[in-house]
Design an enzyme around this catalytic site. Structure first.
Site, PDB file in Angstrom:
ATOM      1  N   LYS A   9      15.089  30.884  41.059  1.00  0.00           N
ATOM      2  CA  LYS A   9      16.552  31.014  41.057  1.00  0.00           C
ATOM      3  C   LYS A   9      17.092  31.324  39.644  1.00  0.00           C
ATOM      4  O   LYS A   9      16.361  31.183  38.655  1.00  0.00           O
ATOM      5  CB  LYS A   9      17.157  29.718  41.601  1.00  0.00           C
ATOM      6  N   TYR A  49      21.619  32.934  53.161  1.00  0.00           N
ATOM      7  CA  TYR A  49      21.918  31.515  53.391  1.00  0.00           C
ATOM      8  C   TYR A  49      22.904  31.312  54.550  1.00  0.00           C
ATOM      9  O   TYR A  49      23.594  30.292  54.590  1.00  0.00           O
ATOM     10  CB  TYR A  49      22.473  30.882  52.111  1.00  0.00           C
ATOM     11  N   PHE A  57      29.118  23.183  50.495  1.00  0.00           N
ATOM     12  CA  PHE A  57      28.590  23.735  49.241  1.00  0.00           C
ATOM     13  C   PHE A  57      28.291  25.232  49.332  1.00  0.00           C
ATOM     14  O   PHE A  57      27.783  25.826  48.385  1.00  0.00           O
ATOM     15  CB  PHE A  57      27.324  22.968  48.806  1.00  0.00           C
ATOM     16  N   ARG A  85       6.316  24.113  49.522  1.00  0.00           N
ATOM     17  CA  ARG A  85       7.350  23.059  49.572  1.00  0.00           C
ATOM     18  C   ARG A  85       6.885  21.835  48.777  1.00  0.00           C
ATOM     19  O   ARG A  85       7.681  21.183  48.108  1.00  0.00           O
ATOM     20  CB  ARG A  85       7.645  22.669  51.020  1.00  0.00           C
ATOM     21  N   THR A  91      14.811  18.796  47.282  1.00  0.00           N
ATOM     22  CA  THR A  91      15.968  19.662  46.990  1.00  0.00           C
ATOM     23  C   THR A  91      16.754  19.159  45.788  1.00  0.00           C
ATOM     24  O   THR A  91      17.141  19.946  44.914  1.00  0.00           O
ATOM     25  CB  THR A  91      16.903  19.708  48.233  1.00  0.00           C
ATOM     26  N   ARG A 102      10.662  21.290  40.698  1.00  0.00           N
ATOM     27  CA  ARG A 102      12.064  20.883  40.548  1.00  0.00           C
ATOM     28  C   ARG A 102      12.195  19.688  39.606  1.00  0.00           C
ATOM     29  O   ARG A 102      13.154  19.614  38.819  1.00  0.00           O
ATOM     30  CB  ARG A 102      12.683  20.604  41.912  1.00  0.00           C
ATOM     31  N   ASN A 112      18.579  24.334  41.179  1.00  0.00           N
ATOM     32  CA  ASN A 112      17.328  23.610  41.427  1.00  0.00           C
ATOM     33  C   ASN A 112      16.082  24.494  41.390  1.00  0.00           C
ATOM     34  O   ASN A 112      15.084  24.231  42.047  1.00  0.00           O
ATOM     35  CB  ASN A 112      17.413  22.760  42.700  1.00  0.00           C
ATOM     36  N   HIS A 115      13.554  28.406  45.505  1.00  0.00           N
ATOM     37  CA  HIS A 115      13.724  28.353  46.968  1.00  0.00           C
ATOM     38  C   HIS A 115      12.344  28.549  47.583  1.00  0.00           C
ATOM     39  O   HIS A 115      11.530  29.309  47.055  1.00  0.00           O
ATOM     40  CB  HIS A 115      14.639  29.482  47.452  1.00  0.00           C
ATOM     41  N   GLU A 126      12.483  35.635  56.233  1.00  0.00           N
ATOM     42  CA  GLU A 126      12.907  35.742  54.824  1.00  0.00           C
ATOM     43  C   GLU A 126      12.094  36.810  54.087  1.00  0.00           C
ATOM     44  O   GLU A 126      12.625  37.531  53.237  1.00  0.00           O
ATOM     45  CB  GLU A 126      12.776  34.381  54.141  1.00  0.00           C
TER      46      GLU A 126
HETATM   47  P1  GDP Z   1      15.919  23.662  50.127  1.00  0.00           P
HETATM   48  O1  GDP Z   1      15.206  24.228  51.338  1.00  0.00           O
HETATM   49  O2  GDP Z   1      15.207  22.482  49.511  1.00  0.00           O
HETATM   50  O3  GDP Z   1      16.274  24.712  49.104  1.00  0.00           O
HETATM   51  O4  GDP Z   1      17.291  23.059  50.662  1.00  0.00           O
HETATM   52  P2  GDP Z   1      18.332  23.569  51.787  1.00  0.00           P
HETATM   53  O5  GDP Z   1      17.795  24.730  52.561  1.00  0.00           O
HETATM   54  O6  GDP Z   1      18.754  22.363  52.554  1.00  0.00           O
HETATM   55  O7  GDP Z   1      19.601  24.045  50.941  1.00  0.00           O
HETATM   56  C1  GDP Z   1      19.615  25.309  50.307  1.00  0.00           C
HETATM   57  C2  GDP Z   1      20.154  25.144  48.920  1.00  0.00           C
HETATM   58  O8  GDP Z   1      21.531  24.717  49.011  1.00  0.00           O
HETATM   59  C3  GDP Z   1      19.467  24.045  48.095  1.00  0.00           C
HETATM   60  O9  GDP Z   1      18.314  24.486  47.421  1.00  0.00           O
HETATM   61  C4  GDP Z   1      20.562  23.637  47.131  1.00  0.00           C
HETATM   62  O10 GDP Z   1      20.595  24.513  46.001  1.00  0.00           O
HETATM   63  C5  GDP Z   1      21.818  23.819  47.959  1.00  0.00           C
HETATM   64  N1  GDP Z   1      22.211  22.511  48.548  1.00  0.00           N
HETATM   65  C6  GDP Z   1      21.646  21.877  49.592  1.00  0.00           C
HETATM   66  N2  GDP Z   1      22.264  20.709  49.868  1.00  0.00           N
HETATM   67  C7  GDP Z   1      23.282  20.612  48.960  1.00  0.00           C
HETATM   68  C8  GDP Z   1      24.288  19.642  48.729  1.00  0.00           C
HETATM   69  O11 GDP Z   1      24.399  18.618  49.411  1.00  0.00           O
HETATM   70  N3  GDP Z   1      25.149  19.901  47.692  1.00  0.00           N
HETATM   71  C9  GDP Z   1      25.044  21.022  46.932  1.00  0.00           C
HETATM   72  N4  GDP Z   1      25.923  21.208  45.937  1.00  0.00           N
HETATM   73  N5  GDP Z   1      24.096  21.965  47.112  1.00  0.00           N
HETATM   74  C10 GDP Z   1      23.222  21.759  48.124  1.00  0.00           C
END
Ligand code: GDP
Length: 137
Positions: A9, A49, A57, A85, A91, A102, A112, A115, A126
């Site tokens: 990212k 996304y 968010f 993962r 996350t 991370r 973070n 992805h 994807e």
């Molecule tokens: P990942 O698969 O671990 O990347 O997590 P997700 O698919 O659930 O979410 C996608 C991305 O959205 C994450 O990597 C974060 O950057 C962002 N994100 C997810 N949950 C939150 C949240 O509760 N707050 C904020 N600000 N960002 C979030």
């Protein structure tokens, strides 16, 4: 053998840790089958996304993912989806296991560092979003 999509990212690209992150993959049995550095458009980020479009968010996520270049990659290896993962960590970097990408390179739940696809089915979609089959070898 599985393939999964990884994105380094904008925060990690800005920090200059592309090589360090790729080293985590290559040192743990994941081969880079395709890679390119690109800048996502708002349309790209919104489409990628889309599953999060109703989350509070979402706009911050789209703004962040378009704030600078990213590196998109296809990683290949045994159990590549789960392995990636595991190497990424949770996350929220504050909850990520020490030694994960991370935990070591991310600053916040928004910024973070990486992805990674969360299922084999999502990985296929994807990968197809970013790469044609001719670009993967
Ligand atoms: P990942 O698969 O671990 O990347 O997590 P997700 O698919 O659930 O979410 C996608 C991305 O959205 C994450 O990597 C974060 O950057 C962002 N994100 C997810 N949950 C939150 C949240 O509760 N707050 C904020 N600000 N960002 C979030």
């Amino acid at each position: 053998m599985q393939q999964t999509l990884s994105i380094i990212k904008p925060d990690a690209v800005k920090k200059g840790v592309i090589g360090k992150i790729i080293d985590r993959f290559e040192s743990n049995g994941l081969r880079v089958a395709a890679a390119k550095k690109i800048k996502l458009s708002k349309c790209d980020a919104k489409a990628f996304y889309a599953i999060h479009s109703q989350r509070p968010f979402f706009n911050d996520l789209v703004d962040f993912m378009t704030s600078g270049p990213v590196v998109v990659m296809v990683l290949e290896g045994e159990n590549a989806v789960a392995k990636n993962r595991e190497l990424m960590g949770a996350t929220n970097p504050k909850e990520a296991t020490p030694g994960t990408i991370r935990a070591d390179f991310a600053d916040s739940i928004d910024a973070n560092a990486v992805h990674g696809s969360d299922s084999l089915e999502n990985a296929k979609n994807e990968i197809a979003f970013f790469f044609s089959s001719r670009e993967i070898c």
